[in-house]
Design a protein around this motif. Sequence first.
Motif, PDB file in Angstrom:
ATOM      1  N   SER A 129       0.919  -1.197  -0.015  1.00  9.98           N
ATOM      2  CA  SER A 129      -0.053  -0.028   0.061  1.00  9.98           C
ATOM      3  C   SER A 129       0.887   1.415   0.106  1.00  9.98           C
ATOM      4  O   SER A 129       0.555   2.294  -0.551  1.00  9.98           O
ATOM      5  CB  SER A 129      -0.864  -0.164   1.084  1.00  9.98           C
ATOM      6  OG  SER A 129      -0.011  -0.167   2.455  1.00  9.98           O
ATOM      7  N   GLN A 148      -0.128  -3.093 -10.093  1.00 11.99           N
ATOM      8  CA  GLN A 148       1.063  -2.543 -10.814  1.00 11.99           C
ATOM      9  C   GLN A 148       2.163  -2.327  -9.641  1.00 11.99           C
ATOM     10  O   GLN A 148       3.081  -1.964 -10.238  1.00 11.99           O
ATOM     11  CB  GLN A 148       0.549  -1.203 -11.410  1.00 11.99           C
ATOM     12  CG  GLN A 148      -0.254  -1.095 -12.338  1.00 11.99           C
ATOM     13  CD  GLN A 148      -0.881   0.310 -12.881  1.00 11.99           C
ATOM     14  OE1 GLN A 148      -1.333   1.041 -12.051  1.00 11.99           O
ATOM     15  NE2 GLN A 148      -0.662   0.698 -14.083  1.00 11.99           N
ATOM     16  N   LYS A 183       2.341   1.720  -3.580  1.00 12.23           N
ATOM     17  CA  LYS A 183       1.278   2.130  -4.402  1.00 12.23           C
ATOM     18  C   LYS A 183       1.026   3.690  -4.426  1.00 12.23           C
ATOM     19  O   LYS A 183       0.924   4.424  -5.284  1.00 12.23           O
ATOM     20  CB  LYS A 183      -0.161   1.605  -4.114  1.00 12.23           C
ATOM     21  CG  LYS A 183      -1.161   1.892  -4.963  1.00 12.23           C
ATOM     22  CD  LYS A 183      -2.486   1.067  -4.686  1.00 12.23           C
ATOM     23  CE  LYS A 183      -3.630   1.391  -5.683  1.00 12.23           C
ATOM     24  NZ  LYS A 183      -4.177   2.787  -5.142  1.00 12.23           N
ATOM     25  N   GLU A 184       1.125   4.400  -3.206  1.00 11.75           N
ATOM     26  CA  GLU A 184       0.864   5.827  -2.825  1.00 11.75           C
ATOM     27  C   GLU A 184       2.176   6.290  -3.172  1.00 11.75           C
ATOM     28  O   GLU A 184       2.071   7.475  -4.049  1.00 11.75           O
ATOM     29  CB  GLU A 184       0.665   5.923  -1.433  1.00 11.75           C
ATOM     30  CG  GLU A 184       0.287   7.184  -1.093  1.00 11.75           C
ATOM     31  CD  GLU A 184      -0.214   7.562   0.344  1.00 11.75           C
ATOM     32  OE1 GLU A 184       0.027   8.607   0.866  1.00 11.75           O
ATOM     33  OE2 GLU A 184      -0.701   6.634   0.945  1.00 11.75           O
ATOM     34  N   ALA A 215       2.757   6.302  -7.094  1.00 16.21           N
ATOM     35  CA  ALA A 215       1.521   6.844  -7.805  1.00 16.21           C
ATOM     36  C   ALA A 215       0.993   6.047  -8.732  1.00 16.21           C
ATOM     37  O   ALA A 215       0.635   6.488 -10.048  1.00 16.21           O
ATOM     38  CB  ALA A 215       1.919   8.413  -8.475  1.00 16.21           C
ATOM     39  N   LEU A 216       0.831   4.770  -8.338  1.00 16.91           N
ATOM     40  CA  LEU A 216       0.287   3.735  -9.311  1.00 16.91           C
ATOM     41  C   LEU A 216      -1.163   3.780  -9.160  1.00 16.91           C
ATOM     42  O   LEU A 216      -1.705   3.811  -7.890  1.00 16.91           O
ATOM     43  CB  LEU A 216       0.718   2.485  -9.078  1.00 16.91           C
ATOM     44  CG  LEU A 216       2.345   2.230  -9.060  1.00 16.91           C
ATOM     45  CD1 LEU A 216       2.825   1.164  -8.420  1.00 16.91           C
ATOM     46  CD2 LEU A 216       2.821   2.369 -10.417  1.00 16.91           C
ATOM     47  N   LYS A 217      -2.158   3.561 -10.167  1.00 15.02           N
ATOM     48  CA  LYS A 217      -3.418   3.404 -10.061  1.00 15.02           C
ATOM     49  C   LYS A 217      -4.033   2.119  -9.670  1.00 15.02           C
ATOM     50  O   LYS A 217      -5.085   1.993  -8.994  1.00 15.02           O
ATOM     51  CB  LYS A 217      -4.314   3.576 -11.488  1.00 15.02           C
ATOM     52  CG  LYS A 217      -3.653   5.198 -12.029  1.00 15.02           C
ATOM     53  CD  LYS A 217      -4.384   5.204 -13.350  1.00 15.02           C
ATOM     54  CE  LYS A 217      -4.146   6.645 -13.833  1.00 15.02           C
ATOM     55  NZ  LYS A 217      -4.504   6.894 -15.267  1.00 15.02           N
ATOM     56  N   ASN A 218      -3.284   1.150  -9.882  1.00 12.80           N
ATOM     57  CA  ASN A 218      -3.913  -0.272  -9.383  1.00 12.80           C
ATOM     58  C   ASN A 218      -2.814  -0.919  -8.731  1.00 12.80           C
ATOM     59  O   ASN A 218      -1.757  -0.954  -8.687  1.00 12.80           O
ATOM     60  CB  ASN A 218      -4.105  -1.027 -10.717  1.00 12.80           C
ATOM     61  CG  ASN A 218      -4.801  -2.601 -10.460  1.00 12.80           C
ATOM     62  OD1 ASN A 218      -4.879  -3.170  -9.559  1.00 12.80           O
ATOM     63  ND2 ASN A 218      -5.767  -2.772 -11.801  1.00 12.80           N
TER      64      ASN A 218
END
Length: 197
Positions: free
Chosen positions: A15, A28, A18-19, A22-25
Motif C-alpha cells: 500500500s 501494478q 502504491k501511494e 502514484a500507481l492506479k492499480n
Amino acid sequence: MEPLLKTHYETKVRSELKEKLALKNVHQVPKLEKIVLNCSVGSQGERKQAMEDAVSEMALITGQKPVITMSKKAIANFKLRAGEPVGTKVTLRGRRMYDFMLRLVRTAVPRIRDFRGVAPRAFDGRGNYTLGVTDQSIFPEIELDKIKRTLGFDITFVTSTNNDDHARELLSALGMPFRTRTQPKADASNGENAAQS
C-alpha cells in the motif's frame, strides 16, 4: 504460517509503494518474483572437490539443493572442455525466497567487514538487482572452521517491474540496506571539523 517478510509486504509495503509511486492499480505495485544464486568454481584447482563444496554450502545457505551448471564451450587456457561442471545455481521462490531475503538483510549482509551499504546502482535496466558476495562465511549457516576454500557468488533479485527506480524502492522497503550518496561527504566534513577543532 506465512513468512514474516511476505506478511510485511502484503500488509504494509504494497500500500505504501502504491501511494509513493502514484500507481492506479494495486496489481501494478512491484513485487519480488524470485532470487537466483550463482556460484562459479571454474577457476578453482581440484574442480571436482570445489564443486562438491559449492553444492553442500549453497544447500546449507538456501535450504534447497543446487543445480550444477555446465560449460557451453571449451576454453583451452582454463583447461576446460565443453559440458564440464563449472558452477552451481539455486532459484528460490515463495516461502524460501522470503525467508532467504530476511536472513540476508538482517543477519548476513551486516556481517560484511567495514559494511557501509550495498551499491544502489547495480540494476540491469529491467528492474533486476544483482549483489556480489565474495565470501560465504557471512552466512551464519556456514561453520567457519569447516570452510576449505572461499566461494564467491552472485545473488540476483528478480522483480515484476521493468523500472529500476520502482525496483529500488521495493527492495529498500523490504530491508535492502542501500548505500546513500551523502555518506562519504558527511564523513569527510566530520573529519574536517574534527581536524579544525
